[in-house]
Design a protein around this motif. Structure first.
Motif, short mmCIF file in Angstrom:
data_model
loop_
_atom_site.label_atom_id
_atom_site.label_comp_id
_atom_site.label_asym_id
_atom_site.label_seq_id
_atom_site.Cartn_x
_atom_site.Cartn_y
_atom_site.Cartn_z
N ASN A 14 -23.56 -3.17 -40.42
CA ASN A 14 -24.94 -3.45 -40.05
C ASN A 14 -25.90 -2.52 -40.80
OD1 ASN A 14 -26.86 -4.88 -38.16
ND2 ASN A 14 -27.27 -2.77 -37.57
N PHE A 46 -28.05 -9.19 -38.78
CA PHE A 46 -27.55 -10.54 -38.56
C PHE A 46 -26.03 -10.54 -38.47
CE2 PHE A 46 -26.03 -14.49 -40.80
CZ PHE A 46 -26.27 -15.37 -39.75
N ASN A 47 -25.50 -10.99 -37.34
CA ASN A 47 -24.08 -11.31 -37.17
C ASN A 47 -23.15 -10.11 -37.25
OD1 ASN A 47 -22.43 -13.70 -36.65
ND2 ASN A 47 -21.37 -13.19 -38.55
N ASN A 48 -23.69 -8.91 -37.03
CA ASN A 48 -22.84 -7.71 -37.01
C ASN A 48 -22.81 -7.06 -35.64
OD1 ASN A 48 -21.86 -7.56 -39.74
ND2 ASN A 48 -23.95 -7.11 -40.37
N TYR A 104 -23.39 -7.27 -31.67
CA TYR A 104 -23.34 -8.41 -30.76
C TYR A 104 -24.73 -8.93 -30.41
CZ TYR A 104 -18.33 -7.77 -29.89
OH TYR A 104 -16.96 -7.69 -30.02
N ASP A 116 -27.18 -9.26 -32.22
CA ASP A 116 -27.73 -10.06 -33.30
C ASP A 116 -26.87 -11.27 -33.65
OD1 ASP A 116 -29.83 -8.15 -33.71
OD2 ASP A 116 -28.38 -6.87 -34.73
N CYS A 117 -25.90 -11.58 -32.80
CA CYS A 117 -24.98 -12.68 -33.06
C CYS A 117 -25.38 -13.92 -32.26
CB CYS A 117 -23.55 -12.28 -32.69
SG CYS A 117 -22.86 -10.99 -33.74
N ASN A 118 -24.88 -15.03 -32.69
CA ASN A 118 -25.14 -16.31 -32.03
C ASN A 118 -24.19 -16.47 -30.85
OD1 ASN A 118 -25.91 -18.89 -31.39
ND2 ASN A 118 -25.09 -19.84 -33.24
#
Length: 613
Positions: free
Chosen positions: A497, A508-510, A512, A514-516
């Motif tokens: 990150n 983004f996506n690193n 939790y 910032d995750c989908n």
């Protein structure tokens, strides 16, 4: 006619491996990690059961991680002993390919024995067989070819008469050392053959110490004599050679500072006055200052990975010359270096005799003292409060509580942090950073402790790596292999990150957060580790972490200490002079101002980068 004995091919393999000895009178292959399945249970499984304690077998939980344990064992034994790993065909075999790549990059010996398809092709295609529509000789085990130093497919029993000696010859070769794969066709494992009894006579494997070429030795001697500001870059080859004491004496006598790679760290204890710490991207102010001013860089036992060299933007003195002392000619000739192809210990002894009273003048004790004082302050316990501790403060706590322990790790934030901040005794550092393989840590700690049962082992692992591979905790509990795990929970991939942000990207996506995901996870690492039988506890801050590390020493099973940490800052943030540039490509086109700024900075650094030969 010579006497023979009738055995299956698998029985012959087990019997032969059991009598391959070191010069110290120990088995070179200490034992076999095994998960049995279709392709190895009926043949090799029966053979290993039959041979018993003459070649012990241990059951793992995952093919990749039990291979990691074998690799860590070989690393801790300085490549003087190794282990074998066997699996079924199909997914059991390909699970081990990552471990084979790890061993290959790190030049460590391990014997992979994956089951393979039927050589006779009677049930073709057999269960789990990979079929190539255009090549009938292909099997899933061909994946091992690019990540093995030696690969062979055993399709007839008598092929073992040549394949097994070739395998051990590679594993005991100081220059060519690495993983060997003997893909063992499952019908061949069970096939009987009349073996010459002489094949099973005990054999002692001698690990060579190649002597330097006289011309190369003379050239390097003169380069050192002419140098005013030389520096040693100490790599793992120093440790594998057993050259630690010789390097310590050489550096002291000739006044040449020593700076360390990940693999070479702890060849010299941090307390040694000529040890100026880590070099490169995760380097110390002292080491990197010496590197930047050096007129002669002497790599010894290093492959000059880009974390060490700052992507060749660090060694910036325009008058700088490069020497590489290495047992492997491939490494000795990198980047236009003047090569000295030889064993590290022998090379230092020969150079020392020729250099006489030569002494460099660039070692600065104040530089070293200032750096170590800064590290102590950076790693000091935080003031009372609610702020989460940093990784540096966690390292400081372990350092104070277990100064003689072996700190081990593999991936994430902690490798760079430990290289920068951990102050080891000699041999007090074990890092897998050639492949930087997430998931190595728990299994590696078990293999390390099996190799060095009298040393305290502290395994640093982030929550991300722990989630990838943790099941060998159960194996360590079953085998009663005690080590301490310090599990730092920053709720995601904090290291990558930070890199994402540094390269101008969005978070983004690193992490939790910032995750989908529909819901943020609430992972109870204490309960998870305890469910596998480990002693598990949540540390309530830095002082409690120190107390829990001390309490773990009385146990005969692994201890897992979970501690919440902040995802920011990085390990060297706020530490003057720490670190160096690393070439991570930044997008040349992007919409955000911070991305454009990161690209401009990247292009500036590219101008400082030296072109490798």
């Amino acid at each position: 006619m010579s006497e023979t004995i009738r055995l299956t091919a698998a029985q012959a393999m087990a019997r032969w491996l059991s009598v391959q000895m070191t010069e110290e009178g120990e088995r070179f292959i200490e034992g076999v990690w095994a998960i049995f399945g279709h392709g190895n249970v009926a043949g090799l499984g029966e053979a290993l059961h039959g041979i018993g304690d003459a070649l012990p077998t241990w059951r793992g939980q995952n093919e990749q991680t039990m291979a990691h344990a074998a690799i860590a064992y070989a690393k801790a034994k300085k490549r003087r002993r190794a282990m074998a790993v066997t699996s079924s065909i199909g997914p059991g075999a390909t699970n081990m390919v990552t471990a084979a790549a790890l061993a290959h990059v790190n030049r460590l010996p391990v014997l992979f024995i994956p089951g393979d398809v039927f050589a006779g092709r009677r049930p073709d295609p057999v269960l789990q067989q990979v079929e190539d529509f255009d090549d009938g000789t292909v099997s899933a085990n061909d994946c091992f070819r690019p990540v093995s130093r030696y690969f062979d497919r055993i399709q007839r029993p008598e092929q073992l008469l040549t394949a097994l000696p070739r395998a051990l010859r590679v594993m005991t070769d100081p220059a060519n050392c690495g993983p060997v794969t003997l893909a063992f066709c499952q019908d061949v494992q069970a096939e009987a053959f009349d073996w010459p009894l002489g094949f099973f006579e005990p054999k002692v494997w001698h690990i060579r110490r190649p002597e330097p070429d006289a011309g190369e030795l003379a050239e390097v001697t003169e380069l050192i004599r002419a140098a005013r500001a030389p520096v040693f870059v100490c790599g793992g080859g120093v440790i594998y050679s057993g050259a630690e004491a010789v390097l310590a004496d050489f550096a002291s006598h000739h006044g040449i500072p020593v700076i360390e790679t990940q693999a070479g760290k702890s060849a010299l204890a941090q307390a040694h006055p000529m040890n100026y710490g880590a070099v490169g991207v995760d380097g110390s102010a002292a080491a990197n200052a010496l590197a930047a001013e050096a007129d002669l860089v002497i790599g010894i036992g290093t492959r000059f990975q880009d974390f060490t060299t700052g992507s060749w933007a660090l060694f910036a003195n325009p008058a700088r010359r490069l020497v590489s002392i290495n047992v492997q000619p491939y490494d000795a000739g990198k980047h236009g270096a003047t090569a000295l192809v030889a064993d590290a210990k022998v090379a230092l002894e020969k150079l020392g005799a020729l250099l006489g009273d030569y002494r460099a003048g660039n070692a600065d004790p104040r530089l070293r003292a200032d750096w170590l004082a800064a590290v102590d302050a950076h790693c000091a316990a935080p003031a009372e409060g609610n702020a989460l501790p940093t990784d540096a403060q966690v390292i400081g706590a372990v350092q104070r509580a277990a100064p003689e322990a072996i700190a081990m790790c593999a991936a994430g934030t902690m490798p760079g942090a430990l290289k920068l901040l951990w102050q080891p005794s000699q041999g007090g550092y074990h890092m897998e950073y050639g492949y930087s393989c997430m998931g190595y840590e728990i299994a590696g700690a078990m293999g390390l402790k099996l190799a060095l049962p009298d040393r305290e082992v502290v395994c640093f692992v982030g929550d991300g790596s722990y989630m990838m591979a943790n099941s060998e905790l159960a194996t360590a509990v079953m085998l009663k292999v005690p080590f301490t795990v310090v599990l730092t929970d920053n709720r995601g991939y904090g290291c990558i990150n930070r890199l994402q942000i540094a390269c101008g990207g969005e978070e983004f996506n690193n992490m939790y957060v910032d995750c989908n995901v529909e819901e943020q996870p609430q992972i109870d690492f204490v309960a998870h580790a305890a469910s596998m039988g480990a002693h598990a506890v949540k540390a309530q801050g830095i002082s409690d972490l120190e107390a829990q590390i001390a309490a773990a020493r009385g146990r005969n099973i692994p201890t897992v200490i979970v501690i919440d940490t902040t995802a920011e800052p990085g390990p060297g943030d706020g530490l003057a002079g720490a670190g160096h540039w690393w070439d991570v490509a930044v997008p040349g086109v992007g919409a955000s101002d911070k991305l454009r700024a990161a690209r401009e900075q990247y292009e500036t650094w590219l101008q400082k980068q030296q072109i490798a030969n």
